[in-house]
Design a protein around this motif. Structure first.
Motif, mmCIF file in Angstrom:
data_model
loop_
_atom_site.group_PDB
_atom_site.id
_atom_site.type_symbol
_atom_site.label_atom_id
_atom_site.label_comp_id
_atom_site.label_asym_id
_atom_site.label_seq_id
_atom_site.Cartn_x
_atom_site.Cartn_y
_atom_site.Cartn_z
ATOM 1 N N VAL A 148 0.851 -1.194 0.000
ATOM 2 C CA VAL A 148 0.000 0.000 0.000
ATOM 3 C C VAL A 148 0.884 1.240 0.000
ATOM 4 C CG1 VAL A 148 -1.793 1.286 1.234
ATOM 5 C CG2 VAL A 148 -1.811 -1.225 1.259
ATOM 6 N N ARG A 149 0.732 2.028 -1.062
ATOM 7 C CA ARG A 149 1.501 3.275 -1.192
ATOM 8 C C ARG A 149 0.552 4.468 -1.148
ATOM 9 N NH1 ARG A 149 5.220 1.225 -6.294
ATOM 10 N NH2 ARG A 149 6.514 -0.262 -5.120
ATOM 11 N N PRO A 150 1.084 5.663 -0.888
ATOM 12 C CA PRO A 150 0.192 6.843 -0.810
ATOM 13 C C PRO A 150 -0.618 7.092 -2.086
ATOM 14 C CG PRO A 150 2.360 7.360 0.079
ATOM 15 C CD PRO A 150 2.469 6.004 -0.537
ATOM 16 N N LYS A 151 -0.010 6.869 -3.249
ATOM 17 C CA LYS A 151 -0.687 7.198 -4.506
ATOM 18 C C LYS A 151 -1.260 5.987 -5.233
ATOM 19 C CE LYS A 151 1.833 11.472 -5.472
ATOM 20 N NZ LYS A 151 2.652 12.205 -6.462
ATOM 21 N N ALA A 152 -1.011 4.782 -4.718
ATOM 22 C CA ALA A 152 -1.506 3.575 -5.398
ATOM 23 C C ALA A 152 -1.387 2.370 -4.482
ATOM 24 C CB ALA A 152 -0.733 3.325 -6.685
ATOM 25 N N VAL A 153 -2.216 1.373 -4.758
ATOM 26 C CA VAL A 153 -2.100 0.069 -4.102
ATOM 27 C C VAL A 153 -1.545 -0.901 -5.135
ATOM 28 C CG1 VAL A 153 -3.359 -1.858 -3.075
ATOM 29 C CG2 VAL A 153 -3.985 0.487 -2.490
ATOM 30 N N ILE A 154 -0.482 -1.609 -4.774
ATOM 31 C CA ILE A 154 0.135 -2.589 -5.681
ATOM 32 C C ILE A 154 -0.435 -3.962 -5.355
ATOM 33 C CG2 ILE A 154 2.283 -3.524 -6.582
ATOM 34 C CD1 ILE A 154 1.872 -0.473 -6.977
ATOM 35 N N LEU A 155 -1.028 -4.594 -6.374
ATOM 36 C CA LEU A 155 -1.639 -5.909 -6.217
ATOM 37 C C LEU A 155 -0.827 -6.962 -6.961
ATOM 38 C CD1 LEU A 155 -5.215 -4.690 -7.200
ATOM 39 C CD2 LEU A 155 -4.352 -4.881 -4.875
ATOM 40 N N VAL A 156 -0.968 -8.198 -6.548
ATOM 41 C CA VAL A 156 -0.308 -9.316 -7.236
ATOM 42 C C VAL A 156 -1.335 -10.418 -7.426
ATOM 43 C CG1 VAL A 156 1.482 -11.069 -7.088
ATOM 44 C CG2 VAL A 156 1.975 -8.763 -6.307
ATOM 45 N N ASP A 158 -2.509 -14.450 -8.921
ATOM 46 C CA ASP A 158 -2.029 -15.811 -8.630
ATOM 47 C C ASP A 158 -0.815 -16.200 -9.451
ATOM 48 O OD1 ASP A 158 -4.058 -16.114 -6.822
ATOM 49 O OD2 ASP A 158 -5.412 -17.139 -8.204
ATOM 50 N N GLU A 159 -0.608 -15.524 -10.595
ATOM 51 C CA GLU A 159 0.541 -15.819 -11.459
ATOM 52 C C GLU A 159 1.752 -14.958 -11.117
ATOM 53 O OE1 GLU A 159 0.322 -18.309 -13.591
ATOM 54 O OE2 GLU A 159 -1.760 -18.614 -12.973
ATOM 55 N N GLY A 160 1.605 -14.094 -10.105
ATOM 56 C CA GLY A 160 2.708 -13.210 -9.723
ATOM 57 C C GLY A 160 2.774 -11.928 -10.525
ATOM 58 N N ASN A 161 1.746 -11.656 -11.344
ATOM 59 C CA ASN A 161 1.729 -10.419 -12.135
ATOM 60 C C ASN A 161 1.338 -9.233 -11.259
ATOM 61 O OD1 ASN A 161 2.237 -11.843 -14.616
ATOM 62 N ND2 ASN A 161 0.089 -12.490 -14.586
ATOM 63 N N GLU A 162 2.031 -8.120 -11.458
ATOM 64 C CA GLU A 162 1.791 -6.911 -10.665
ATOM 65 C C GLU A 162 0.712 -6.054 -11.316
ATOM 66 O OE1 GLU A 162 4.517 -3.177 -10.076
ATOM 67 O OE2 GLU A 162 5.205 -4.740 -8.689
ATOM 68 N N ILE A 163 -0.254 -5.620 -10.511
ATOM 69 C CA ILE A 163 -1.365 -4.792 -10.992
ATOM 70 C C ILE A 163 -1.427 -3.550 -10.116
ATOM 71 C CG2 ILE A 163 -3.869 -4.699 -11.304
ATOM 72 C CD1 ILE A 163 -3.613 -7.868 -11.559
ATOM 73 N N VAL A 164 -1.651 -2.397 -10.759
ATOM 74 C CA VAL A 164 -1.658 -1.121 -10.040
ATOM 75 C C VAL A 164 -3.087 -0.607 -9.910
ATOM 76 C CG1 VAL A 164 -0.820 1.261 -10.021
ATOM 77 C CG2 VAL A 164 0.642 -0.567 -10.922
ATOM 78 N N LEU A 165 -3.479 -0.274 -8.678
ATOM 79 C CA LEU A 165 -4.770 0.369 -8.416
ATOM 80 C C LEU A 165 -4.486 1.789 -7.925
ATOM 81 C CD1 LEU A 165 -7.869 0.300 -8.079
ATOM 82 C CD2 LEU A 165 -7.526 -0.714 -5.816
ATOM 83 N N PRO A 166 -4.482 2.779 -8.842
ATOM 84 C CA PRO A 166 -4.151 4.163 -8.441
ATOM 85 C C PRO A 166 -5.160 4.725 -7.444
ATOM 86 C CG PRO A 166 -4.120 3.890 -10.844
ATOM 87 C CD PRO A 166 -4.773 2.672 -10.273
ATOM 88 N N LYS A 167 -4.738 5.719 -6.684
ATOM 89 C CA LYS A 167 -5.601 6.334 -5.677
ATOM 90 C C LYS A 167 -6.883 6.879 -6.300
ATOM 91 C CE LYS A 167 -6.228 7.776 -1.392
ATOM 92 N NZ LYS A 167 -6.347 6.821 -0.265
ATOM 93 N N GLU A 168 -6.757 7.516 -7.479
ATOM 94 C CA GLU A 168 -7.930 8.117 -8.119
ATOM 95 C C GLU A 168 -8.880 7.072 -8.686
ATOM 96 O OE1 GLU A 168 -4.580 8.223 -11.236
ATOM 97 O OE2 GLU A 168 -4.817 8.523 -9.057
ATOM 98 N N LYS A 169 -8.445 5.806 -8.762
ATOM 99 C CA LYS A 169 -9.311 4.728 -9.244
ATOM 100 C C LYS A 169 -9.919 3.945 -8.079
ATOM 101 C CE LYS A 169 -7.955 5.506 -13.544
ATOM 102 N NZ LYS A 169 -8.870 6.116 -14.538
ATOM 103 N N GLN A 170 -9.668 4.412 -6.843
ATOM 104 C CA GLN A 170 -10.217 3.766 -5.655
ATOM 105 C C GLN A 170 -11.464 4.514 -5.194
ATOM 106 O OE1 GLN A 170 -7.123 3.419 -2.618
ATOM 107 N NE2 GLN A 170 -5.575 3.141 -4.209
#
Length: 413
Positions: A148-156, A158-170
């Protein structure tokens, strides 16, 4: 034999990255040819034989035999005496094939070759990942919170792929901890250098539409069609639905008994208030339904300007506007018309006064607080219960009572 350890390490990539045999061979050959170009200036006269499954590889250099002292291009030509060291019966003009061992490329070249291989395989993975998620744009996806970062949440996933959920998309009420599972739609895939960045959104109208498809079987089966979705994330949404089967009540099917079907969607969206309305091609009826829960008296439509004057009784105005103006804003977005509220009333009600007229006695920020809930005249405030005003605004009871006193004096005078 010195090839084996290197090829064995290359084969590990095949197992780890699940690259098919043909692709791995093509990558390996490309990497080796680049190394040969750097070493010999050209790879045109080299044959490369690779068998990654067995872990072996052969490189053969083909040269033409020329007389001693006449070698002009050592990569393409070999002197007669050198050729006869390989086979004693070679003659001028014949072709010589000689195996090149990896060790001849030099230790630094072999290290560079391995790095180049890693880079090429990552490039291949990134291309596949980009294509994979491009096809998932607009679909619901679930991943786990990694950081969890101030400007985005970093998700992973099941395959280990990184997905970004920006603050403005929350959604404003979203709160995530490491390890939480998060649902959203894949909104976009962007290339940052050679690496794809996968963007998730929970604020998109498409996310709400897809949740309806997941949670309501009739929508999934196509018996109910979602005509349009508009929302203010975390606050309020309006969904227009329709059915071509007269036996199906689309609103009732979506909401469920006592809201049972839509409850899960509301909870997923942070208790976002969702109005489901029946779509109709009748513009007046559509606007009337869109302004629910307010009861509309009449509507005057200007088709050319895409505007509509909506006439409402005074007690219905605040319902039509909604808290923070959300209801009328969403109704306008849903119908595609700019909506103007016109108050109806008796003579006494017509003798109303805009709250802004009291700016000498009431501070502007207080007037704005009333405007946020659709109250912008003296009588619209006086017709409300004080306790209700305390609940619906950010004003103290003492402040509201003082405003009521000032407004009452106006009409007593």
């Amino acid at each position: 034999m010195e090839n084996l350890a290197l090829i064995d390490s290359f084969s590990e990539f095949k197992d780890d990255k699940l690259i098919d045999r043909v692709t791995l061979m093509a990558i390996l050959e490309d990497v080796f040819r680049n190394a040969l170009k750097k070493k010999y200036g050209s790879d045109d006269n080299f044959d490369i034989i690779i068998n990654p499954d067995k872990g072996d590889m052969e490189i053969w250099r083909n040269r033409v035999v020329v007389a001693d002292g006449e070698v002009e291009d050592p990569n393409q030509e070999i002197s007669l005496s050198e050729a006869r060291k390989i086979e004693p019966d070679f003659e001028v003009g014949e072709d010589v094939s000689e195996e090149v061992k990896l060790i001849q490329l030099g230790r630094r070249a072999i290290l560079a070759l391995r790095q180049n291989l890693i880079s090429k395989i990552h490039e291949h993975d990134n291309t596949n990942l980009y294509k994979q998620f491009k096809e998932l744009i607009g679909d619901i996806y679930t991943a786990e919170v990694h950081h969890v970062r101030p400007k985005a949440v970093i998700l992973v996933d099941d395959e280990g792929n990184e997905i970004v959920l920006p603050k403005e998309k929350q959604i404003p009420s979203d709160f995530f901890r490491k390890g939480d599972n998060v649902r959203g739609i894949i909104e976009n895939v962007e290339l940052k250098g050679n690496k794809p960045q996968i963007i998730m959104s929970r604020t998109s109208e498409k996310f709400l539409e897809k949740l309806f498809e997941q949670e309501i079987p009739e929508v999934f089966d196509g018996l109910i069609t979602i005509k349009k979705v508009v929302r203010i994330p975390g606050e309020k949404a309006k969904v227009a639905v329709d059915s071509y089967d007269d036996r199906i009540d689309p609103v009732g099917a979506c909401v469920g008994m006592k809201g049972s079907r839509i409850h899960g969607i509301v909870r997923e969206l942070g208790n976002e208030n969702i109005d489901v309305i029946n779509y109709t091609s009748n513009t007046q009826l559509y606007i009337t339904r869109a302004l629910s829960p307010a009861k509309v008296s009449s509507i005057k439509i200007d088709e050319e300007a895409r505007r509509a004057e909506v006439f409402l009784k005074l007690e219905e105005v605040s319902k039509a506007i909604g808290r923070g103006g959300h209801n009328i804003k969403l109704a306008g977005l849903l119908t595609g018309y700019e909506l103007d509220v016109i108050r109806e009333g008796n003579l006494e009600e017509d003798e109303d006064v805009e709250l802004t007229e009291f700016s000498d006695e009431i501070e502007d920020w207080i007037i704005q607080e009333f405007a946020k809930i659709g109250l912008d005249t003296a009588r619209s405030v006086l017709n409300q219960d004080v306790a209700d005003l305390v609940r619906r605004t950010d004003l103290e009871e003492e402040t509201i009572l003082e405003v009521v006193r000032i407004l009452k004096e106006e009409f007593e005078d």
